[in-house]
Scaffold this motif. Structure first.
Motif, short mmCIF file in Angstrom:
data_model
loop_
_atom_site.label_atom_id
_atom_site.label_comp_id
_atom_site.label_asym_id
_atom_site.label_seq_id
_atom_site.Cartn_x
_atom_site.Cartn_y
_atom_site.Cartn_z
N UNK A 1 0.83 -1.20 0.00
CA UNK A 1 0.00 0.00 0.00
C UNK A 1 0.87 1.25 0.00
N UNK A 2 1.93 1.24 0.78
CA UNK A 2 2.80 2.41 0.88
C UNK A 2 3.49 2.71 -0.45
N UNK A 3 3.88 1.65 -1.15
CA UNK A 3 4.63 1.83 -2.39
C UNK A 3 3.79 1.81 -3.64
N UNK A 4 2.47 1.69 -3.51
CA UNK A 4 1.62 1.60 -4.68
C UNK A 4 1.89 0.35 -5.50
N UNK A 5 2.27 -0.73 -4.83
CA UNK A 5 2.62 -1.98 -5.51
C UNK A 5 1.37 -2.82 -5.77
N UNK A 6 1.43 -3.74 -6.72
CA UNK A 6 0.25 -4.57 -7.02
C UNK A 6 -0.17 -5.40 -5.80
N UNK A 7 -1.48 -5.55 -5.63
CA UNK A 7 -2.03 -6.39 -4.57
C UNK A 7 -2.30 -7.76 -5.18
N UNK A 8 -1.64 -8.78 -4.66
CA UNK A 8 -1.77 -10.12 -5.23
C UNK A 8 -3.18 -10.67 -4.97
N UNK A 9 -3.71 -11.44 -5.92
CA UNK A 9 -5.04 -12.03 -5.73
C UNK A 9 -5.00 -13.19 -4.74
N UNK A 10 -6.12 -13.45 -4.11
CA UNK A 10 -6.21 -14.52 -3.12
C UNK A 10 -6.92 -15.72 -3.74
N UNK A 11 -6.50 -16.92 -3.33
CA UNK A 11 -7.13 -18.15 -3.80
C UNK A 11 -8.20 -18.54 -2.78
N UNK A 12 -9.46 -18.24 -3.11
CA UNK A 12 -10.54 -18.47 -2.15
C UNK A 12 -10.74 -19.95 -1.84
N UNK A 13 -10.30 -20.83 -2.73
CA UNK A 13 -10.47 -22.27 -2.49
C UNK A 13 -9.65 -22.73 -1.28
N UNK A 14 -8.65 -21.95 -0.88
CA UNK A 14 -7.79 -22.35 0.24
C UNK A 14 -8.17 -21.68 1.55
N UNK A 15 -9.24 -20.90 1.56
CA UNK A 15 -9.61 -20.18 2.78
C UNK A 15 -9.73 -21.12 3.97
N UNK A 16 -10.48 -22.23 3.79
CA UNK A 16 -10.85 -23.08 4.92
C UNK A 16 -10.39 -24.53 4.75
N UNK A 17 -9.45 -24.78 3.85
CA UNK A 17 -9.11 -26.17 3.54
C UNK A 17 -8.14 -26.78 4.54
N UNK A 18 -7.54 -25.96 5.41
CA UNK A 18 -6.53 -26.48 6.32
C UNK A 18 -5.18 -26.59 5.63
N UNK A 19 -4.15 -26.88 6.42
CA UNK A 19 -2.81 -27.03 5.87
C UNK A 19 -2.14 -25.69 5.57
N UNK A 20 -0.92 -25.74 5.10
CA UNK A 20 -0.14 -24.53 4.86
C UNK A 20 -0.34 -23.94 3.47
N UNK A 21 -0.86 -24.73 2.52
CA UNK A 21 -1.12 -24.19 1.19
C UNK A 21 -2.18 -23.10 1.26
N UNK A 22 -1.89 -21.95 0.68
CA UNK A 22 -2.80 -20.84 0.75
C UNK A 22 -2.84 -20.20 2.13
N UNK A 23 -1.86 -20.53 2.94
CA UNK A 23 -1.77 -20.00 4.31
C UNK A 23 -0.39 -19.39 4.53
N UNK A 24 0.63 -20.20 4.33
CA UNK A 24 2.01 -19.73 4.47
C UNK A 24 2.73 -19.63 3.13
N UNK A 25 2.02 -19.85 2.04
CA UNK A 25 2.68 -19.95 0.74
C UNK A 25 2.61 -18.68 -0.09
N UNK A 26 2.05 -17.60 0.46
CA UNK A 26 2.06 -16.31 -0.24
C UNK A 26 3.35 -15.57 0.10
N UNK A 27 3.95 -14.95 -0.91
CA UNK A 27 5.25 -14.32 -0.75
C UNK A 27 5.14 -12.81 -0.77
N UNK A 28 6.10 -12.11 -0.16
CA UNK A 28 6.17 -10.66 -0.30
C UNK A 28 6.42 -10.28 -1.76
#
Length: 357
Positions: free
Chosen positions: A325-352
């Motif tokens: 937000x500070x740098x006006x950088x692109x906001x990455x899209x979220x994978x809604x299929x991983x919201x509630x599936x459990x595990x680290x995929x879609x939880x810890x796998x998003x990068x700066x």
């Protein structure tokens, strides 16, 4: 000029910016409602937020809404949360626990007994259970003598939250859960002192917040509200009157903040801002709607008098959201299929954000 990146004094906390990570259920807790090392990593990755509000945490066993959600009502749960709060603090962050009593939005397969609510009126829709979605069951109406015990459950959980290292708590008074059910004109059909006119329907919320503020201090206590929302079939027939009355009562408690969702007309929300003398956290976009909160929406509400602005889904896919937000950088899209599936995929796998070399 106030911007998202201006510091803010919230009770005894100095927030380096006005970006709040909104509470979001992720159903990653271990058996027994225990926080996990993955949860510690998840929140620590997002510690550049001015304030993190955790996922909903059940304050007692009957208050659990969804399977695989964490609690704050046992010693083991307190111990499991300590590495999470420590990880956030080590990374320079601040974190409140959101205390969420599901009330009627639960199922016997999840909690082992009938859920409770202000009245014997079921929620609308399917609820999550260990074997998948099932129709919301008929709740058991709380007896008059039982209601204060449920209000006190928030205060007891708040003490445990502070013991676990949280900087404070936010009561979940929104989105059709227990406090919201008491505020409702169709989920609450009571004829005792907790139902009927506005003064009675706000009583449970006021008692729960007051008990919590007494337990840990008003400066550590907030509440989230969704005026006029219809989650899980709740209806509110008198939004401006009821929420003005509620804020008037809450203003006596010197709270850390109120956290309001944009679930009613903007003119009503602006009037509530004027009625509230303390810190306002604004969630500018209807929760789980087609649009996500961005910098334009945040700036709009800062201009209308909000002190802090909460971002939900954008924080899932963007652990470095503040810097984007500070740098006006692109906001990455979220994978809604991983919201509630459990595990680290879609939880810890998003990068700066990856800068070009």
């Amino acid at each position: 000029m106030t911007t998202l990146f201006t510091s803010y004094q919230l009770g005894g906390l100095t927030l380096p910016n006005r970006v709040v990570m909104a509470p979001m259920t992720r159903v990653r807790a271990a058996a027994g409602g225990l926080a996990t090392p993955s949860m510690a990593a998840y929140y620590a990755q997002r510690a550049t937020a001015g304030l993190i509000v955790s996922e909903g945490v059940q304050p007692n066993a009957i208050g659990q809404s969804n399977p695989s959600t964490p609690g704050l009502h046992t010693d083991a749960q307190v111990a499991a949360w300590r590495p999470v709060t420590a990880a956030v603090h080590t990374n320079g962050g601040r974190i409140f626990a959101q205390l969420m009593h599901g009330g009627r939005v639960s199922h016997p397969d999840t909690i082992g007994e009938r859920p409770v609510g202000p009245s014997a009126v079921p929620a609308v829709g399917d609820v999550f259970t260990p074997t998948g979605p099932q129709p919301a069951p008929m709740p058991r109406a709380l007896e008059s003598a039982e209601v204060p015990e449920q209000a006190l459950s928030y205060a007891r959980a708040a003490r445990r939250a502070v013991d676990a290292g949280f900087d404070g708590v936010e009561l979940h008074g929104a989105n059709g859960y227990l406090i919201s059910q008491f505020l409702s004109s169709n989920a609450n059909l009571r004829t005792d002192g907790y139902g009927g006119p506005v003064a009675n329907r706000i009583r449970f919320a006021v008692e729960a917040v007051a008990a919590t503020a007494e337990a840990i201090g008003g400066h550590r206590t907030g509440i989230r509200l969704s005026p006029g929302a219809t989650f899980w079939g709740v209806e509110e027939s008198d939004v401006p009157e009821m929420y003005t009355a509620l804020l008037t009562e809450l203003a006596r408690l010197d709270l850390a903040y109120i956290h309001i969702e944009a679930t009613t007309d903007e003119d009503v929300l602006i009037a509530l801002r004027k009625a509230w003398p303390g810190t306002l956290v604004m969630n500018p976009v209807y929760p789980m709607g087609p649009k996500q909160t961005g910098k334009d929406e945040a700036d709009h509400w800062l201009g209308l008098g909000a002190d802090l602005v909460s971002f939900g889904r954008a924080f899932i896919a963007n652990p470095d959201l503040v810097e984007r937000l500070r740098g006006g950088l692109p906001i990455a899209p979220v994978d809604e299929a991983t919201f509630y599936q459990g595990g680290d995929q879609g939880y810890l796998t998003y990068s700066p954000h990856a800068y070009a070399a």
